[in-house]
Design an enzyme around this catalytic site. Structure first.
Site, PDB file in Angstrom:
ATOM      1  N   SER A 133       2.538 -20.396 -35.660  1.00 41.03           N
ATOM      2  CA  SER A 133       3.828 -19.715 -35.494  1.00 41.03           C
ATOM      3  C   SER A 133       4.250 -19.030 -36.786  1.00 41.03           C
ATOM      4  O   SER A 133       3.953 -19.495 -37.877  1.00 41.03           O
ATOM      5  CB  SER A 133       4.913 -20.721 -35.110  1.00 41.03           C
ATOM      6  OG  SER A 133       6.148 -20.050 -35.038  1.00 41.03           O
ATOM      7  N   ASN A 191       8.368 -22.524 -28.866  1.00 43.68           N
ATOM      8  CA  ASN A 191       8.831 -21.209 -28.396  1.00 43.68           C
ATOM      9  C   ASN A 191      10.002 -21.343 -27.430  1.00 43.68           C
ATOM     10  O   ASN A 191      10.915 -20.520 -27.439  1.00 43.68           O
ATOM     11  CB  ASN A 191       7.690 -20.441 -27.737  1.00 43.68           C
ATOM     12  CG  ASN A 191       6.719 -19.888 -28.768  1.00 43.68           C
ATOM     13  OD1 ASN A 191       6.597 -20.420 -29.857  1.00 43.68           O
ATOM     14  ND2 ASN A 191       6.025 -18.826 -28.430  1.00 43.68           N
TER      15      ASN A 191
HETATM   16  P1  NAP Z   1      -3.926  -8.915 -29.585  1.00 44.00           P
HETATM   17  O1  NAP Z   1      -3.326  -7.576 -29.497  1.00 44.00           O
HETATM   18  O2  NAP Z   1      -3.339 -10.022 -28.780  1.00 44.00           O
HETATM   19  O3  NAP Z   1      -5.466  -8.822 -29.211  1.00 44.00           O
HETATM   20  C1  NAP Z   1      -6.296  -7.816 -29.762  1.00 44.00           C
HETATM   21  C2  NAP Z   1      -7.559  -8.438 -30.309  1.00 44.00           C
HETATM   22  O4  NAP Z   1      -8.252  -9.137 -29.262  1.00 44.00           O
HETATM   23  C3  NAP Z   1      -8.501  -7.392 -30.840  1.00 44.00           C
HETATM   24  O5  NAP Z   1      -9.138  -7.928 -31.969  1.00 44.00           O
HETATM   25  C4  NAP Z   1      -9.452  -7.229 -29.675  1.00 44.00           C
HETATM   26  O6  NAP Z   1     -10.697  -6.699 -30.037  1.00 44.00           O
HETATM   27  C5  NAP Z   1      -9.594  -8.644 -29.221  1.00 44.00           C
HETATM   28  N1  NAP Z   1     -10.138  -8.785 -27.875  1.00 44.00           N
HETATM   29  C6  NAP Z   1      -9.479  -8.568 -26.713  1.00 44.00           C
HETATM   30  N2  NAP Z   1     -10.308  -8.811 -25.677  1.00 44.00           N
HETATM   31  C7  NAP Z   1     -11.497  -9.177 -26.212  1.00 44.00           C
HETATM   32  C8  NAP Z   1     -12.748  -9.559 -25.653  1.00 44.00           C
HETATM   33  N3  NAP Z   1     -12.925  -9.597 -24.333  1.00 44.00           N
HETATM   34  N4  NAP Z   1     -13.747  -9.880 -26.498  1.00 44.00           N
HETATM   35  C9  NAP Z   1     -13.556  -9.848 -27.828  1.00 44.00           C
HETATM   36  N5  NAP Z   1     -12.408  -9.496 -28.411  1.00 44.00           N
HETATM   37  C10 NAP Z   1     -11.393  -9.163 -27.602  1.00 44.00           C
HETATM   38  O7  NAP Z   1      -4.005  -9.363 -31.131  1.00 44.00           O
HETATM   39  P2  NAP Z   1      -2.884 -10.028 -32.054  1.00 44.00           P
HETATM   40  O8  NAP Z   1      -1.539  -9.448 -31.777  1.00 44.00           O
HETATM   41  O9  NAP Z   1      -3.426 -10.018 -33.435  1.00 44.00           O
HETATM   42  O10 NAP Z   1      -2.821 -11.530 -31.512  1.00 44.00           O
HETATM   43  C11 NAP Z   1      -3.952 -12.408 -31.569  1.00 44.00           C
HETATM   44  C12 NAP Z   1      -3.587 -13.735 -30.934  1.00 44.00           C
HETATM   45  O11 NAP Z   1      -2.482 -14.293 -31.655  1.00 44.00           O
HETATM   46  C13 NAP Z   1      -3.108 -13.622 -29.482  1.00 44.00           C
HETATM   47  O12 NAP Z   1      -3.523 -14.761 -28.773  1.00 44.00           O
HETATM   48  C14 NAP Z   1      -1.601 -13.629 -29.575  1.00 44.00           C
HETATM   49  O13 NAP Z   1      -0.984 -14.140 -28.430  1.00 44.00           O
HETATM   50  C15 NAP Z   1      -1.389 -14.497 -30.767  1.00 44.00           C
HETATM   51  N6  NAP Z   1      -0.158 -14.078 -31.487  1.00 44.00           N
HETATM   52  C16 NAP Z   1       0.566 -14.980 -32.065  1.00 44.00           C
HETATM   53  C17 NAP Z   1       1.697 -14.621 -32.731  1.00 44.00           C
HETATM   54  C18 NAP Z   1       2.462 -15.670 -33.376  1.00 44.00           C
HETATM   55  O14 NAP Z   1       3.547 -15.462 -33.858  1.00 44.00           O
HETATM   56  N7  NAP Z   1       1.909 -16.833 -33.418  1.00 44.00           N
HETATM   57  C19 NAP Z   1       2.116 -13.331 -32.860  1.00 44.00           C
HETATM   58  C20 NAP Z   1       1.361 -12.406 -32.300  1.00 44.00           C
HETATM   59  C21 NAP Z   1       0.214 -12.805 -31.615  1.00 44.00           C
HETATM   60  P3  NAP Z   1     -10.924  -5.095 -30.018  1.00 44.00           P
HETATM   61  O15 NAP Z   1     -10.372  -4.590 -31.304  1.00 44.00           O
HETATM   62  O16 NAP Z   1     -12.392  -4.960 -29.913  1.00 44.00           O
HETATM   63  O17 NAP Z   1     -10.212  -4.546 -28.818  1.00 44.00           O
END
Ligand code: NAP
Length: 485
Positions: A133, A191
Site C-alpha cells: 500500500s 482499503n
Molecule cells: P497495471 O497498469 O495494473 O498493469 C500493467 C502491467 O501489467 C504492465 O507491466 C503490463 O505489461 C503487465 N501485464 C498485463 N498483462 C500481462 C500479461 N498477460 N503478461 C505479462 N504482463 C502483463 O500496472 P501498475 O499500475 O503498475 O500496477 C501493478 C499492480 O500493482 C496491479 O496489480 C495493481 O492493482 C497494483 N497497484 C497497487 C497500487 C497500490 O497502491 N498498492 C497502486 C497501483 C497499482 P505490458 O507493458 O507488456 O503491457
C-alpha cells in the site's frame, strides 16, 4: 532453464509505474542487485536508460530473467491483477525450482491468492501474496507491506521487504501476516477502512460547508488545525491540500469543478462482500462503498431532485462549536470504522486459519500506506493491553474517546438529518455504536416474525432450550429442535 545461478538477489516482473518504482526502491538499498523484466521490452529499456544508477540486470525474455536470478530465486510480480498475474505466475512457476519464491505484489483478491499458493506450492515453490500500500509514491520511497505465505519464505523475503518498507518510529512497516491469502486479505480490509475514512472526512467537509457556511479554503484551514493529535493523518493532510486548490481555468475552488461522482476499483466492495460472507457487521465501511456507488447514479439523483420542490432549511448553529462537534463526530465514527475493519480481520483469520497479530497490523499501517495515522498507535496499545478484545470499542482509551464525543456525535447526526445533509458514514457509525450499546435490541421481534412465518424457532431469555409457537394453531409454545433453515 539455465543451470547457472545469476547475479541478482531479487527480480521484479512488470515495469509499469508500480513495478518500476518498486524496482528502483529495491535497487537503492544496499546489498540488492535487481533483475527487471516486462512483457513489452520498451518499458524495461526506458527504465534502464532513465536510471543507470540503479544497476539493473535487465532481460528481454522470461528465460533470461530467470537465469539472471541468484538461487534460491526470488521474483516479485507487479503486473495487472487477474489474468495478467496468472500468466506471469505460470511462466515463472514452469521455470523456477523447489525453494524458489514467487511474490505477487499486485492487488489480488485473497481467494485468488489462496488458489495460487495451493497450485504453486504443490511443486515446492513458495508463493507469497503480498499487499503493498502507498501507491506509486509509496512503492518508490517506502510502502506498507503485508506479506502472506509460509514462514520459511518470509525468512528470505522478510529482510528484503524490510529494507524497502516505510519506517514508523524506527520500525519497518512490514510483518508476516499469515499463510497463503492472509496478506491480501489484510490489504483488502485496509482499503475498506480507507474508503470509510475518506467518506467520513468528505461528510465532515460537507457539513462544514453546508451547515457552517465556510468556503473550501476556510475548511482547508480547519482540516489543517485538525491535523494534529488523534486526527493527525495523511488523509486529513491531503484533504486540506485538495480544498485549498484553485482551478487555474475558472478561478473557482478545485473541489467545485470536479464532477461529484466517486470512482472505485473494487477492493472496497470485496471488503464488504467478505464481511457479508463472514457475518461481520461493517456498516460504516459498507456505507462508504455505497456512497460512491450512489454518487455515480446521475439519472437516479436527477429523478429524485425533479420530484422535490424545496430542500430543508439548514439548522442554525454556532459555527465554531459546531465545527468542534464535527471533529468529535469524525473521530468517533473513525474509531467505529477501524473497529469494524479489525473485526473483519479477526473473523477472516478464524475462517481461513490464519494467526494474525492485530497489533502488528496496526503498527505496519502507521507509515507508507494511505490510512497512515497517529491514531494507529492507540490501536497498537489497545491490542498490547488486551490481545483478545471483543471489539476495539471495549478498550478503555477508545471507550472514553467515544464517550467524550458522544453528545457532539448525536448533535451532528441529528443536525445533518434536519438540514438534509447526507451523512451515511456518520449515521451508520452512530447506529452501530447504539446497537452495541443497547441492552435490548428489536432483534427479539425479528425472531418472533421469523418464527411466525417460517417456524425458524427462538430462544428465551429465562431458560435454556429452543422454542416454537404454534402460530397457526392454538398459539401455545412447544420445545423444538433448532431450525436448520
Ligand atoms: P497495471 O497498469 O495494473 O498493469 C500493467 C502491467 O501489467 C504492465 O507491466 C503490463 O505489461 C503487465 N501485464 C498485463 N498483462 C500481462 C500479461 N498477460 N503478461 C505479462 N504482463 C502483463 O500496472 P501498475 O499500475 O503498475 O500496477 C501493478 C499492480 O500493482 C496491479 O496489480 C495493481 O492493482 C497494483 N497497484 C497497487 C497500487 C497500490 O497502491 N498498492 C497502486 C497501483 C497499482 P505490458 O507493458 O507488456 O503491457
Amino acid at each position: 532453464m539455465s543451470e547457472a545461478s545469476g547475479t541478482a538477489n531479487i527480480g521484479v516482473v512488470g515495469m509499469a509505474v508500480m513495478g518500476s518504482n518498486l524496482a528502483r526502491n529495491l535497487a537503492s538499498r544496499s546489498g540488492n542487485t535487481v533483475a527487471v523484466y516486462n512483457r513489452s521490452p520498451e518499458r524495461t529499456r526506458k527504465l534502464v536508460a532513465e536510471h543507470p544508477e540503479a544497476g539493473f540486470v535487465a532481460s528481454e525474455s522470461i528465460d533470461d530473467f530467470v537465469a539472471s536470478l541468484q538461487k534460491p530465486r526470488t521474483a516479485i510480480i507487479m503486473v495487472q491483477a487477474g489474468a495478467g498475474t496468472d500468466a506471469v505466475i505460470s511462466e515463472l512457476a514452469s521455470r523456477f525450482e523447489p525453494g524458489d519464491i514467487i511474490v505477487d505484489g499486485g492487488n489480488a483478491n485473497f481467494h485468488d491468492t489462496i488458489r495460487r499458493e495451493k497450485d504453486v506450492s504443490a511443486s515446492g515453490i513458495h508463493f507469497v501474496g503480498t499487499g503493498i500500500s502507498g501507491g506509486e509514491e509509496g512503492a518508490l520511497n517506502g510502502p506498507s507491506i503485508m506479506p502472506g505465505g509460509t514462514a520459511e519464505a518470509y525468512k528470505t523475503l522478510g529482510p528484503i521487504l524490510a529494507s524497502i518498507a516505510a519506517v514508523a518510529e524506527g520500525e519497518p512497516c512490514v510483518t508476516h501476516i499469515g499463510t497463503d491469502g492472509a496478506g491480501h486479505f489484510v490489504k483488502m480490509v485496509h482499503n475498506g477502512i480507507e474508503y470509510a475514512d475518506m467518506q467520513l472526512i468528505a461528510e465532515a467537509y460537507d457539513l462544514l460547508r453546508t451547515v457552517t457556511g465556510r468556503a473550501p479554503a476556510e475548511i482547508a484551514s480547519v482540516f489543517e488545525t485538525w491535523n494534529s493529535g488523534d486526527l493527525e493523518s495523511y488523509l486529513i493532510e491531503i484533504t486540506a491540500e485538495v480544498l485549498r486548490q484553485v482551478d487555474a481555468e475558472t478561478g473557482k475552488p478545485f473541489v467545485d469543478i470536479v464532477l461529484d461522482q466517486a470512482g472505485a476499483k473494487g477492493t472496497g466492495s470485496w471488503t464488504v462482500q467478505n464481511a457479508l460472507e463472514l457475518g461481520v457487521p461493517v456498516g460504516g465501511i459498507a456505507e462508504a462503498v455505497f456512497a460512491r456507488s450512489l454518487s455515480s447514479k446521475p439519472e437516479q439523483r436527477a429523478a429524485v431532485q425533479a420530484t422535490i420542490t424545496a430542500r430543508p432549511s439548514v439548522v442554525s448553529v454556532d459555527v465554531d462549536s459546531f465545527a468542534d462537534d464535527i471533529r468529535a463526530a469524525l473521530y468517533a465514527s473513525k474509531v467505529v470504522a477501524y473497529a469494524q475493519g479489525f473485526d473483519e480481520i479477526i473473523a477472516g483469520a478464524a475462517q481461513f486459519g490464519w494467526e494474525i497479530d492485530k497489533g502488528a497490523v496496526a503498527k505496519i499501517w502507521r507509515a507508507g500506506c494511505i490510512i497512515r495515522a497517529q491514531f494507529l498507535n492507540r490501536i497498537v496499545e489497545a491490542y498490547e493491553n488486551n490481545p483478545s478484545l471483543a471489539t476495539l470499542l471495549e478498550d478503555p482509551y477508545f471507550a472514553a474517546a467515544v464517550a467524550s464525543g458522544e453528545e457532539a456525535w448525536r448533535r451532528v447526526v441529528s443536525t445533518a438529518a434536519l438540514s438534509g445533509v447526507p451523512v451515511p458514514g456518520f449515521g451508520a457509525a452512530l447506529s452501530y455504536y447504539d446497537s452495541l450499546a443497547s441492552v435490548r435490541l428489536p432483534a427479539a421481534l425479528v425472531q418472533g416474525q421469523r418464527d411466525f412465518f417460517g417456524a425458524h424457532t427462538y430462544k428465551r431469555v429465562d431458560r435454556e432450550g429452543t422454542f416454537h409457537t404454534l402460530w397457526s394453531g392454538d398459539r401455545t409454545e412447544i420445545e423444538s429442535a433448532p431450525s436448520t433453515h
